[in-house]
Design an enzyme around this catalytic site. Structure first.
Site, PDB file in Angstrom:
ATOM      1  N   HIS A  27       0.724  -1.631   0.063  1.00 54.73           N
ATOM      2  CA  HIS A  27       0.176  -0.355   0.081  1.00 54.73           C
ATOM      3  C   HIS A  27       1.097   1.612  -0.042  1.00 54.73           C
ATOM      4  O   HIS A  27       1.737   1.823   0.603  1.00 54.73           O
ATOM      5  CB  HIS A  27      -0.744  -0.103   1.397  1.00 54.73           C
ATOM      6  CG  HIS A  27      -2.140  -0.386   1.406  1.00 54.73           C
ATOM      7  ND1 HIS A  27      -3.259  -0.783   0.713  1.00 54.73           N
ATOM      8  CD2 HIS A  27      -2.184  -2.047   1.495  1.00 54.73           C
ATOM      9  CE1 HIS A  27      -4.167  -1.923   0.436  1.00 54.73           C
ATOM     10  NE2 HIS A  27      -3.611  -2.775   1.548  1.00 54.73           N
ATOM     11  N   ASP A  29       0.198   4.250   1.233  1.00 57.41           N
ATOM     12  CA  ASP A  29       0.289   5.291   2.190  1.00 57.41           C
ATOM     13  C   ASP A  29       0.410   4.271   3.521  1.00 57.41           C
ATOM     14  O   ASP A  29       0.419   4.930   4.856  1.00 57.41           O
ATOM     15  CB  ASP A  29      -0.919   6.169   2.695  1.00 57.41           C
ATOM     16  CG  ASP A  29      -2.423   4.629   2.255  1.00 57.41           C
ATOM     17  OD1 ASP A  29      -2.446   3.656   1.979  1.00 57.41           O
ATOM     18  OD2 ASP A  29      -3.375   4.413   2.949  1.00 57.41           O
ATOM     19  N   GLY A 186     -10.358  -1.527   2.961  1.00 60.28           N
ATOM     20  CA  GLY A 186     -11.105  -0.976   4.205  1.00 60.28           C
ATOM     21  C   GLY A 186     -11.546  -1.651   4.384  1.00 60.28           C
ATOM     22  O   GLY A 186     -10.906  -3.043   4.407  1.00 60.28           O
ATOM     23  N   HIS A 213      -9.144  -7.015  -1.440  1.00 60.69           N
ATOM     24  CA  HIS A 213      -8.721  -8.153  -0.497  1.00 60.69           C
ATOM     25  C   HIS A 213     -10.490  -8.665   0.263  1.00 60.69           C
ATOM     26  O   HIS A 213     -11.253  -8.465   0.148  1.00 60.69           O
ATOM     27  CB  HIS A 213      -8.955  -6.550   0.855  1.00 60.69           C
ATOM     28  CG  HIS A 213      -7.538  -6.292   0.496  1.00 60.69           C
ATOM     29  ND1 HIS A 213      -7.380  -5.310  -0.649  1.00 60.69           N
ATOM     30  CD2 HIS A 213      -6.952  -5.587   1.595  1.00 60.69           C
ATOM     31  CE1 HIS A 213      -5.732  -4.555  -0.176  1.00 60.69           C
ATOM     32  NE2 HIS A 213      -5.715  -5.159   1.596  1.00 60.69           N
ATOM     33  N   GLU A 216      -8.923 -11.732   5.863  1.00 59.47           N
ATOM     34  CA  GLU A 216      -8.135 -11.050   6.579  1.00 59.47           C
ATOM     35  C   GLU A 216      -9.003 -10.944   8.051  1.00 59.47           C
ATOM     36  O   GLU A 216      -8.621 -11.623   8.381  1.00 59.47           O
ATOM     37  CB  GLU A 216      -7.509 -10.045   5.792  1.00 59.47           C
ATOM     38  CG  GLU A 216      -6.848  -9.191   7.322  1.00 59.47           C
ATOM     39  CD  GLU A 216      -6.303  -7.692   6.524  1.00 59.47           C
ATOM     40  OE1 GLU A 216      -5.156  -7.113   7.159  1.00 59.47           O
ATOM     41  OE2 GLU A 216      -6.583  -7.442   5.599  1.00 59.47           O
TER      42      GLU A 216
END
Length: 371
Positions: A27, A29, A186, A213, A216
């Site tokens: 990522h 950020d 997110g 994603h 997780e």
């Protein structure tokens, strides 16, 4: 295995850092240099919890090591705050690429959510252009330093907002201009890919690749939705696919495992798992199996033939690098060079590139490991 002060380690007498590597789950950020956060933060008047770079890096790492994905994600308030201008985005992207090249990465995909970087007045398109400028500057800097690297953008939509179709169209618009794929990120639990079905249907109609994603913070239903609703070609983390495996018996090193239908589908179709060992520990993604790296189902998945890849997720939050992640796996599971090469070949095969370019990566990896 001792990791030296530069973050390197040896396997069979070979520097892991010098080996050619592929990074698929990284990522933007989550990869800022603490010194950059301090400098850019000062420029925008950001109130930092710690004023010096070393102390800030330690603070972010400690905050991230909570065992909760929700708490882990809060550390991004700092990083995104200094990524709201063209200059900030370009600098962060340039340094992102430089740091990958320094770590021996020859191909990387950077995922980031443009909708989180328009608070300073940039349009979505301007934000993507700023990041692409930084990527190209980083690639040029690496070339001048004698390193070859290519980095593509994974344009990401936040799964809890209502802009996914807009972001999907943005990603397709930048195909050929830096964007190589699409992702959603997110809070996973409670926000399944099925909520964003219209975006994924659009992407499928445009033959634009997606990684999602899943597996997780949520389990098998999330993975199933990623594959069925998200048309995912890779699973972002995907570690909880191991919940669909039942260990029937153990006899020494021999383990008999019964597959669920979902796990067998993922294994048999060689759908890459973007596993991030340190991050999976920090966020509690493997809490069903334990709290130590040795409890991670990484090795089980690898031995069973899943297309496992090794990733950092967020370098700053986990205070890690791809070299360090590989070194930790070598130390924990006694992997050798052949194992590390297999992980890179899996990643190269799963890269969102034309087949000819994936084959070139595979050749570069084979040559690098042979040397």
């Amino acid at each position: 295995m001792p990791i030296d002060q530069n973050g390197d380690a040896l396997v069979e007498g070979v520097s892991i850092r010098r080996l050619p590597k592929i990074s698929l789950h990284d990522h933007l950020d989550g990869a800022l240099r603490p010194a950059t956060i301090v400098e850019l933060g000062d420029a925008v008047g950001l109130d930092l919890p710690v004023a010096d770079a070393d102390g800030l890096g330690t603070w972010i790492g400690e905050q991230s090591d909570s065992g909760s994905l929700v708490e882990y994600l809060k550390t991004f308030d700092l990083t995104t705050a200094v990524m709201q201008t063209r200059e900030g985005l370009t600098r962060v992207a340039r340094e992102f690429v430089e740091d990958l090249a320094e770590d021996g990465v020859i191909y990387g995909e950077v995922r980031w959510a443009p909708e989180q970087h328009v608070g300073g007045g940039l349009s979505l398109e301007e934000a993507v252009e700023a990041v692409q400028d930084g990527i190209e500057e980083g690639e040029d800097a690496a070339e001048r330093a004698g390193r070859d690297i290519r980095v593509g953008q994974l344009i990401t939509a936040m799964r809890h907002t209502d802009r996914s179709l807009e972001i999907a169209k943005l990603a397709v618009a930048f195909r050929g201009r830096g964007a190589v794929g699409f992702d959603i990120a997110g809070p996973e639990d409670g926000f399944p890919p099925s909520r964003l079905r219209d975006a994924f249907e659009y992407l499928a109609s445009e033959f634009f690749p997606t990684t999602v994603h899943a597996g997780e913070a949520a389990g098998l239903d999330s993975i199933r939705s990623a594959l069925v609703d998200g048309r995912a070609l890779r699973l972002g983390h995907g570690v909880r696919i191991a919940e669909d495996l039942e260990v029937v018996s153990r006899a020494g090193e021999e383990v008999l495992v019964q597959f669920g239908d979902l796990a067998r589908w993922v294994r048999d179709r060689e759908i890459p798992l973007e596993l991030s060992p340190s991050s999976n520990l920090q966020t509690g993604a493997i809490e069903r199996w334990g709290t130590e790296l040795g409890d991670h189902p990484f090795d089980l998945l690898y031995q069973l033939g899943f297309a496992v890849t090794v990733n950092v997720d967020n370098r700053t939050m986990s205070r890690t690098s791809l070299t360090r992640e590989l070194a930790l796996l070598v130390e924990t599971f006694e992997y050798d060079l052949a194992d590390l090469e297999a992980f890179q070949l899996n990643a190269a095969a799963g890269a969102f590139l034309p087949v000819e370019e994936r084959e070139e990566l595979i050749e570069l990896i084979a040559d690098g490991f042979d040397r």
